[in-house]
Write an enzyme that holds these catalytic residues in place. Structure first.
Site, short mmCIF file in Angstrom:
data_model
loop_
_atom_site.label_atom_id
_atom_site.label_comp_id
_atom_site.label_asym_id
_atom_site.label_seq_id
_atom_site.Cartn_x
_atom_site.Cartn_y
_atom_site.Cartn_z
N ASP A 245 0.82 -1.22 0.00
CA ASP A 245 0.00 0.00 0.00
C ASP A 245 0.85 1.26 0.00
OD1 ASP A 245 -1.87 -2.17 1.17
OD2 ASP A 245 -3.16 -0.52 0.56
N ASN A 255 1.64 -3.13 4.07
CA ASN A 255 0.67 -3.97 3.37
C ASN A 255 -0.30 -4.52 4.41
OD1 ASN A 255 -0.23 -5.14 0.82
ND2 ASN A 255 0.37 -7.11 1.68
O1 MRU Z 1 -7.63 -3.19 3.01
P1 MRU Z 1 -7.36 -3.57 1.58
O2 MRU Z 1 -8.11 -4.77 1.13
O3 MRU Z 1 -7.53 -2.39 0.66
O4 MRU Z 1 -5.82 -3.95 1.57
C1 MRU Z 1 -5.22 -4.23 0.33
C2 MRU Z 1 -3.82 -4.71 0.43
O5 MRU Z 1 -3.23 -4.77 1.49
C3 MRU Z 1 -3.14 -5.05 -0.87
O6 MRU Z 1 -2.20 -6.05 -0.68
C4 MRU Z 1 -2.44 -3.81 -1.44
O7 MRU Z 1 -3.32 -2.72 -1.49
C5 MRU Z 1 -1.88 -4.05 -2.78
S1 MRU Z 1 -3.11 -4.19 -4.04
C6 MRU Z 1 -2.32 -4.36 -5.52
#
Ligand code: MRU
Length: 361
Positions: A245, A255
C-alpha cells in the site's frame, strides 16, 4: 449471480459514458458469493465505497478516487468554471479522507489537482478531468502487466508460492501486482501452485485471491494466516509474493496486517519474500516505515464478522488494517520498471532515476 461466473465478470472499476457518465464498481465486500455492481453517481458514494472496501487495493482506490473527482462536476453545479474547479478541489480533499495508508490514493488525487490547477478557468475542465482519470486507469493496466513479466522471471518452474491479502485484478485496473506475477507464470506455462492466506479480519485472501486464482485455473489452497509458518516448515515453498500500500524511500513496505509476520517467518525459513508494486505505491517523501499512517478500523470487523458476534460484549479490540515490513526482510521489490535487489534506499533511488533519465531522452 453465482460465484465464479468468470465469463461475465465485469472489471472491478469501470467508467461508463462520457464526462457526464458514472463510475461502476464491483462490490468486493460481497464476493465471492454475490457479484453485485455499485453505480456511483456522486462523490459521496465513491468515498463510501472506498471506506467500506467495496473498492479496495491500493491502485484501485486511486483510480476510483480519480473518477470520484470527475463526478464532482455533475451534481447541481452552477455553470461557472470557477465553481467547477472549486467543486473538483473540494472533492479531491474529501476523497483523501477516505483511507489513510495506500499512497496511491493521494498520488492519484495529486494528479487530478494538477489538472484542476492547469484548467481551472477552462469550461472543458470536466472533460480534462475524465481524460486524466482514464490515463491513470490505463497506465495502471500497463504497469500491472509489466510487473508480472519482471516478477515471473524470478519464479522457477513448478514453484509453490504463498500470498497474503488480495493484490490481483480486483485491487488494480487489471491483472494485479502480486497476482500478476502468478498469472504471468501461468501464461508462461510454469505450472505454479499457490497457498492463499485467508487474511483476517476481512478475508481478502479466502474470498478474493482464491476466487481470482481459481478463475484462472491456478491450483490454490486457502490456509488460515496462522498456518503459514507451519506450511513453510513442512512443505517446500519457493517464494512469498505480496502487494503493498505504501513503500518508503528506504524500501519499508506497508501492506495488509499479517504481511510483516509472514516476512519474518519467510526469513527464518530462507524463503525469498517479494513485494510487487507499481511506482505509484512509492512514497519518496517518507524514509522510515514507522512514519506510514496505519488505518485503524472498526472493532466489529474482528469480533462480529458479518454481524455474528464471536467474542464477549465489551471486550477490548485492536484492529490495525496494515503493518510495515522493514526493507531488510524484503528480498526484492518488483515494479513496472524491473526488480530492485537488494532493497536499499540507494538502489530504489537509482531504479527511479535511471528510468527518469531514459524517459527524458
Ligand atoms: O484493506 P485492503 O483490502 O484495501 O488492503 C489491500 C492490500 O493490502 C493489498 O495487498 C495492497 O493494497 C496491494 S493491491 C495491488
Amino acid at each position: 449471480m453465482a460465484s465464479n461466473d468468470t465469463a461475465s465478470s465485469p472489471p472491478a472499476v469501470e467508467w461508463i459514458g462520457d464526462h457526464n457518465g458514472h463510475l461502476r464498481l464491483i462490490d468486493q465486500t460481497l464476493l465471492p458469493t454475490t457479484l453485485r455492481l455499485v453505480e456511483c453517481r456522486n462523490v459521496e458514494t465513491v468515498w463510501d465505497a472506498i471506506k467500506m472496501l467495496r473498492v479496495r487495493g491500493a491502485p484501485a482506490i486511486g483510480i476510483a478516487a480519480a473518477y470520484g473527482v470527475v463526478l464532482s462536476q455533475q451534481a447541481g453545479l452552477s455553470k461557472t468554471s470557477h465553481s467547477a474547479a472549486t467543486a473538483a478541489r473540494a472533492a479531491a480533499d474529501y476523497l483523501a479522507t477516505s483511507r489513510p495508508t495506500a499512497v496511491n490514493l493521494f498520488w492519484a488525487l495529486d494528479r487530478m489537482r494538477a489538472v484542476i490547477d492547469e484548467h481551472q478557468a477552462d469550461p472543458s475542465l470536466p472533460e480534462k478531468l475524465l481524460t486524466e482519470a482514464q490515463a491513470i486507469h490505463v497506465e495502471d493496466q500497463a504497469m500491472c502487466r509489466a510487473i508480472g513479466k519482471h516478477g515471473a522471471a524470478l519464479i522457477p518452474d513448478g514453484a509453490t508460492l504463498i500470498t497474503h491479502c488480495n493484490a490481483g485484478g480486483l485491487a488494480t485496473a487489471e491483472y494485479g501486482t502480486a497476482l500478476s506475477v502468478m498469472f504471468t507464470c501461468q501464461d508462461e506455462g510454469k505450472g505454479i501452485s499457490v497457498y492463499a492466506d485467508e487474511t483476517r479480519p476481512l478475508w481478502q485472501g479466502a474470498r478474493l485471491t482464491a476466487w481470482e486464482l481459481q478463475q484462472r485455473g491456478i491450483p490454490t489452497t486457502v490456509i488460515c494466516d496462522s498456518m503459514a509458518a507451519h506450511v513453510m516448515q513442512t512443505r517446500k515453498i519457493d517464494a512469498v509474493i505480496t502487494g503493498a500500500d505504501r513503500i518508503t524511500a528506504r524500501g519499508d513496505a506497508a501492506n495488509k496486517i499479517g504481511t510483516y509476520g509472514l516476512a519474518v517467518v519467510a526469513r527464518y525459513h530462507n524463503v525469498p519474500f517479494y513485494v510487487a508494486a507499481p511506482s505509484s505505491t512509492f512514497d519518496m517523501q517518507l524514509v522510515d516505515g514507522r512514519d506510514i499512517p496505519i488505518e485503524q478500523r472498526d472493532a466489529s470487523e474482528i469480533v462480529a464478522p458479518y454481524g455474528n458476534s464471536i467474542a464477549p460484549d465489551g471486550i477490548g479490540v485492536y484492529n490495525p488494517a496494515f503493518d510495515v515490513t522493514p526493507a531488510e526482510l524484503i528480498t526484492a521489490l518488483i515494479t513496472e520498471r524491473g526488480v530492485i535487489q537488494p532493497v536499499t534506499q540507494n538502489a530504489i533511488e537509482q531504479h527511479f532515476q535511471h528510468e527518469r533519465a531514459l524517459e527524458a531522452k
